[in-house]
Design an enzyme around this catalytic site. Structure first.
Site, short mmCIF file in Angstrom:
data_model
loop_
_atom_site.label_atom_id
_atom_site.label_comp_id
_atom_site.label_asym_id
_atom_site.label_seq_id
_atom_site.Cartn_x
_atom_site.Cartn_y
_atom_site.Cartn_z
N CYS A 85 0.82 -1.21 0.00
CA CYS A 85 0.00 0.00 0.00
C CYS A 85 0.86 1.27 0.00
CB CYS A 85 -0.90 -0.02 1.24
SG CYS A 85 -1.79 1.52 1.52
N TRP A 143 -7.60 -6.60 5.99
CA TRP A 143 -6.24 -7.11 5.85
C TRP A 143 -6.01 -8.23 6.87
CZ3 TRP A 143 -3.13 -4.96 2.09
CH2 TRP A 143 -3.54 -3.72 1.57
N VAL A 168 -4.96 0.61 6.18
CA VAL A 168 -3.60 0.77 6.64
C VAL A 168 -3.06 2.06 6.02
CG1 VAL A 168 -3.10 -1.67 6.99
CG2 VAL A 168 -2.76 -0.69 4.72
N TYR A 216 -5.79 6.70 -8.73
CA TYR A 216 -7.02 5.97 -8.41
C TYR A 216 -8.22 6.57 -9.15
CZ TYR A 216 -4.54 3.65 -4.56
OH TYR A 216 -3.67 2.90 -3.82
#
Length: 340
Positions: free
Chosen positions: A50, A83, A118, A181
């Protein structure tokens, strides 16, 4: 003090808008509220895949906070629940005793129904999440954790530069970090083209800014460079193809390619990047974009270590500080996942 997640609704179904719904509690040096700075009390939960988590890894490393804040690395993929702390069913984090990061969120808010994201800082005694406000989290590492910084830690958020830095980082976030994104998750041609124009317009602006400055704020690394780096370093491996950000590859943008190689070859940057997990995450988790689940083998990574020539612009990477040491035992990128 308990701060519930704050956010805003998604307003346009065709244009991707990141939900800014985060737990905004802060860990502060003066201990205002429930969360004082305290060595060993908090655990930073990340996923190397990430980009938002990668920047927390980098800042923690540059400031030398490894002994003060422990690190838990999740697997590169996740499902609708969250996650996981291992690649196999039943794997648990050895400190928190959890299989999933979701458990830390529910320990704090039993009815939590927002995204399990996260990076997240978890209070070890209660095993409950404190914050997942990724933008503030790293700034607090620089400003609130100074008493636990390593000797020679750089100033990543210099007070005289903060107004300009904040403006630069806001555009980087809107048009680059989040811009990729916006391209990848656009639900119409028009939304995609708007995002594409914003992304490459920002990259052109950054190229002009960096043509005569080694770093975004001048002669030394700041958090603004960290924030830009984590997107640029994934550009050719992920965003160019997977998110259709394909006007140019990074390797075809001379200034940004040299700038990113300069950072990549700086201790604390490239040695935190896990290219394999980044590709696995994006190409496997986004099944609506890549339904085959095929993860690409490329690109060739050997060119990341080629000379960049940015030293000619002067400056000192860490200002009056020094480079961080090697990654602590157990935190290095696994062999075969990075460049070396």
């Amino acid at each position: 003090m308990t701060t519930k997640p704050q956010g805003e609704p998604v307003r346009d179904e065709l244009e991707f808008r990141r939900k800014s719904t985060y737990i905004t509690d802060r860990i502060t040096a003066d201990g205002f509220g429930d969360w004082p700075v305290e060595a060993g009390r908090y655990r930073l939960v990340v996923a190397r895949a990430c980009p938002w988590a990668n920047r927390a890894i980098i800042v923690r490393r540059l400031l030398g906070l490894e002994s003060a804040i422990s690190l838990a690395a999740c697997a590169p993929t996740h499902d609708s629940r969250s996650w996981t702390f291992g690649s196999h069913a039943g794997d648990v984090d050895p400190v928190l005793g959890y299989e999933r990061l979701q458990q830390a969120y529910l320990a704090r808010f039993p009815d939590y129904d927002q995204g399990i994201t996260v990076p997240a800082l978890v209070d070890v005694p209660s095993a409950a999440v404190v914050t997942n406000d990724f933008a503030q989290l790293t700034l607090d590492f620089s400003t609130q954790w100074t008493g636990l910084h390593r000797a020679g830690a750089p100033d990543l958020y210099p007070e005289p530069l903060r107004d300009e830095m904040d403006a630069v980082m806001q555009r980087i976030f809107n048009d680059v970090n989040n811009g990729v994104y916006r391209c990848g998750f656009a639900q119409s041609q028009q939304a995609y083209e708007r995002a594409y124009a914003r992304l490459f317009g920002a990259l052109d602006w950054l190229s002009e800014r960096l043509a005569t400055n080694r770093y975004l704020m001048g002669g030394s690394i700041t958090e603004s460079d960290v924030r830009l780096f984590v997107t640029l370093v994934r550009f050719d491996a992920v965003y160019h193809g997977h998110f259709k950000c394909n006007r140019h590859k990074l390797t075809e943008l001379p200034v940004l390619w040299a700038y990113c190689r300069d950072l990549f070859q700086t201790p604390g940057f490239g040695d935190t990047v896990d290219f394999l997990e980044a590709k696995q995450h994006f190409y496997l988790v986004h099944a609506h974009i890549n339904p085959s689940g095929v993860v690409p083998n490329g690109p060739d990574l050997s060119n990341w270590l080629t000379p960049h020539g940015r030293e000619a612009l002067g400056g000192r990477p860490f200002g009056d500080g020094t480079a961080p040491g090697p990654a602590p035992a157990g935190e290095a990128v696994p062999p075969g996942h990075g460049v070396v």
